[in-house]
Each structure stands twice: as structure tokens, then as C-alpha cells.
Write an enzyme that holds these catalytic residues in place. Sequence first.
Site, PDB file in Angstrom:
ATOM      1  N   CYS A 129      92.634 -76.308  59.443  1.00 49.44           N
ATOM      2  CA  CYS A 129      92.823 -74.902  59.782  1.00 49.44           C
ATOM      3  C   CYS A 129      93.800 -74.162  58.874  1.00 49.44           C
ATOM      4  O   CYS A 129      94.307 -74.701  57.902  1.00 49.44           O
ATOM      5  CB  CYS A 129      93.201 -74.790  61.249  1.00 49.44           C
ATOM      6  N   CYS A 201      86.576 -72.434  62.128  1.00 49.00           N
ATOM      7  CA  CYS A 201      85.670 -71.341  62.498  1.00 49.00           C
ATOM      8  C   CYS A 201      84.621 -71.096  61.419  1.00 49.00           C
ATOM      9  O   CYS A 201      84.919 -71.115  60.221  1.00 49.00           O
ATOM     10  CB  CYS A 201      86.485 -70.076  62.758  1.00 49.00           C
ATOM     11  N   GLU A 451      99.534 -62.260  62.132  1.00 51.45           N
ATOM     12  CA  GLU A 451      98.233 -61.670  61.841  1.00 51.45           C
ATOM     13  C   GLU A 451      97.998 -60.463  62.742  1.00 51.45           C
ATOM     14  O   GLU A 451      98.394 -60.459  63.909  1.00 51.45           O
ATOM     15  CB  GLU A 451      97.116 -62.690  62.065  1.00 51.45           C
ATOM     16  N   SER A 477      93.957 -61.804  59.638  1.00 49.09           N
ATOM     17  CA  SER A 477      93.160 -63.017  59.766  1.00 49.09           C
ATOM     18  C   SER A 477      92.073 -63.005  58.704  1.00 49.09           C
ATOM     19  O   SER A 477      91.629 -61.937  58.253  1.00 49.09           O
ATOM     20  CB  SER A 477      92.522 -63.071  61.157  1.00 49.09           C
TER      21      SER A 477
END
Length: 575
Positions: A129, A201, A451, A477
Site C-alpha cells: 500500500c 485498490c 490526504e 489520494s
Amino acid sequence: MREGDIVPRDYPSANLVQGLDRAGMRAHLKAIGIIDEEMDRPFVGIVNSWNEMHPGHIHLRDLARAVRRGIQGAGGVPFEFNTVALCDGLTQGHSGMCYVLPSREIIADSIEVVARGHQLDGLVFLGSCDKIVPGMLMALLRLNLPSIMVTGGPMLPGHIDGRDHAIYEIREAVGRFRRGEIDDEQLQEMEDHICPSPGSCSMMGTANTMSCVAETLGLTLPGGSTTHAVFSAKAREGKRAGMRVVELITEGQPPLDIVGDRALENALNVIAAIGGSTNSLLHLPAAANEMGRTMGPEDFERSSRATPRLCDIKPSGEHTLLDLHRAGGIPAVVRELGDQHFNLDTPTVSGRPWREIAAEATNRDRRVIRSADDRHSEPGGVAILRGNLAPAGSVVKSSAVAPDMQRHSGPARVFDSQEEAVQSILDDEIAEGEVIVIRYEGPRGGPGMPEMLAATSVLMGTGLGATTALITDGRFSGATRGPCVGHVSPEAALGGPIGALRDGDWITIDIPGRTIGVDVRDETLAARLAEADEKPPEQTGYLARYCRLVSTVDRGAVLTDGDERDAESFDGKGE
């Protein structure tokens, strides 16, 4: 055990096992099951960021087992240890986000502590991540031990209503729900199905951007950055990485034999080609800093202007990381970039140069990976904007901004925190055409440069993204899209001009012209700053130390001790 019973070697772990006076150390190793025959073998650390609280890392314990089998099969001795791993998705919208960027330094330092303290001979890094891969890259280059990275891989995209989705779309869907465009049932279906598997993601956010950077630098096996978490190929990659790191140790090949200035230039160009996250402007300079190189926004701007944008991956476009992987992944991107935009003779941990890897790659879908001759209309993926509002620069993901918003002027609506801005948007207090300003969110002011995903998601979800811009000294982000300018430097907490803005000041953003400015005289801005008494709140614990030591955003927000070492300017030409 007598002196001389162990075959001499020059591995760092010899400090643990060589000689009569190391009997106590050998006894400790035997207490965990190490046998005499293993004392002469390479000691390999498996740096695992596994934890059970988020999808990016929940699967890494199984992947570590594959790495372990590879190390043992090649004659090494594996030692697994952990480092911390925060999930940006779980820290959005509350004070936890202040810890995310600062965690990058903890990750790098914690790995150094174990690797040096226990005298490991080489390392395999497992991470997925946003801050974990950059922190691991920093440690890998700092330690310069034979190493290889195995990124955890993207999650599968959520398939809803006949098309693929990524996590940022549910955040925008909340805004659509508030506007009555979707109902409870539709929002619930998206919540239940948008994240269908482990992995990072499924979009070109920071996690996957930096995984692609690791591969481009030559630090993963070819194709590794887009191999999805649930694919059996990921386990095979882990096993091969474990075998290969033992070879790197016996060959005596450290990372700095692989990563030089030409590799850094390759990374810049691939970021531009794939439309990578603006957070790469924080993380690649931080990695270069570990090599004694200074990299700044001007390097990204130069690369972005010169490099064709070949991919249009979510959130900028409709394709997912699964589409990119099936099309051929980074090897196919490199093949399309060719000699003109990529230094193909740079080495990789596989033992093969990029020229050989690219020659064997196939672009299986030119809709996903375009050729340089059929590039997307605008160059690169990011643009660096400067002006009296951002003298040290700011950044926008230009590939994710609609043509109508590439140039925009409007009155400022100023907020001193993201929470205030979000509430104002939700309360319908923002007019079309305005420029939302969120300040005191930089590395020191945030602290930790949070963020602004909550704000940008609400902006897009409420439909304001088509007419309204947002600027901040915080960051975005990798999921952010729309007319959002971040990294405004100097930040407000350091006396930057963004701290002098007032409601109604006329702001102009010109992405093609690479400028951002406010229609206020310099002396007026200076007078306002002199009168300002706004200060970031006092911090405690780690964040207090972080605020004292963190550098400016245009230098990667790395920690300094006030006695900075000499660093060479990066030019992308030499090694």
C-alpha cells in the site's frame, strides 16, 4: 564449538556465527531451530508488512510462506519480521490520516534497525500500500544489501451493473446519494461488492503507482507489480524471488549496482506514461535521497512534458489494473516507450536488462496501453504549477482534469482544515466557479500532510468538480480526479502565500501554462502574513518530533537533522 569449525565467509551474518567468542549467539540461533549446517548459509530477512486490518496486507502471510520456500530451496536461511502498515482507506476523514505519511519514515527506520542489528545478508520486501512500498524502497536503498521486492498485488476490481469499479467511486457515490441520484439499495450494493478480494485498490493510486515504480527501477521480477494478489502467479513470483535473492547474495550484487540515475529517469518516465499518482512527487524523491540524489518537481515536469501518456487507468480513465496486467503490464509499457523514452540497458534483479525483458513483452490490448504514436492527447500525467501562490511549486494530476477545467479562474473560499471545507460543501455553501482553498494541511501544518480525499470525493460526488477547483498545501489520494491542485509550497505553516488568502481573492489556475496565481499584490500578501497569528496546534509524541524534523514537500517531506549530507543533483543522464 571450536575455532575454525565454520567455513569463513564475508557475509554480514559472519558477525553472528564466526569464531569461538560467538558461541552465545549461535546458542540463541539454535534456540529457534537453526542447526549447525545452516550457520554457513546466507541469512535472509523477509520484511513482511502483514496485518489483519486491511485488504492490502491481509494476504501477505501466505505470500511470505512462498518466499520462505524459495529461500530454503536455494540454500538460504529465512528470518521473517514485520513492519507497520497503515491503510489510507481506513484513515480518511479523521486524525488518523496525520500518521500515514509519517509512518513512511518509521517503516524505513524499523527495517534498518532489524537488518543492521541482526546482521542480515539480504532482504525480501513484502508490501502493497501507499506508504509501505515507498518506505521499503527507502530502506532497501539505504541498506544496500542484496534485496528484491515482492509487491502484494492489486485487488480485483468490483464488478457492479456490468462494469468494473474502484474504491474511489463509492466515496463519490455518497455525494450522488445525497443528491438523490442513487438510492439506499444501489449504495449498499456498491459498498458490498466494490472491494471483492485482498490486494491494493484496483486503480492507479499511490500504491500501484509506487509498485510500478519498484518494478521500473529493476527491483521486482518482471511483471510483478501488476500480478494480482489472488493469482497463483503471485505465489510463484514470491517463491522465485526467494530463490533469486540468495543468488544476489552469493553474486554480491547490491541494489545500488542496479538503481542509478538512469533507472530513476526511467521511473519518472513510466510515472508519466501510466498517469501515476501525484504522491510519487513525495516518494520517488525520498527514495532518491537515500542514494544521495536530489530530485524535485522540476524533474517530474521535465519528464511529463517529454513522455507520451500511454495509459488511461482509473481514476483518470475507465481501465483498471486488471486491464493493464492483461494487456502486458509494465514490460509492455516499457516496450512501447522504447529507446526514445526509456534507458533499456538498465539492469534488474532478475539478472536480465530491461532491453531483453521488453523485447519479449507483448502489448495485448492497445486500447489499454497505447503506442507512442497513438498517445493520449495531453503529455504525461502530472503538471507542476508555479506562481505567486506557489513559489516553490504545486502539482495537479492533469490527466484526470476535464478539458473545460484545464484553465479556471474564480473567487477563493478559504478553509483552515479539510473538515470545515467538507461540511461547507455538504451544506451547499459552495457556489459553482469558486476555488476552494484548504490550508494548514502540509507536512508541518497537518501535521503529516493529510490526504484531501474526503474533500475531493464530495466535490466530485456533488457535481461541483465540473465547475469548481480545489487547491491545498496538503496532498491528494491517488484516487483523486478533477481540478485539484495540491502540494502548494511553501505551506501555510511555514509562512507560504496560501496562508495569506482571503475569501473573494481571485485565483487563476492555468494547467497548460503551468501557472497558479492570485490577483493580489505581493506587498499585500506580505502584509497579511505579517498580521497572521494562525499557528498549527502543538503536537505530542511522534508527531511532535516529525514536525520538528520534516523537510518541505518539494524535497519529498523527508526527515532531516539540521545537518544535511551533501547530495548530488539528479540529471537522469549518468549512473
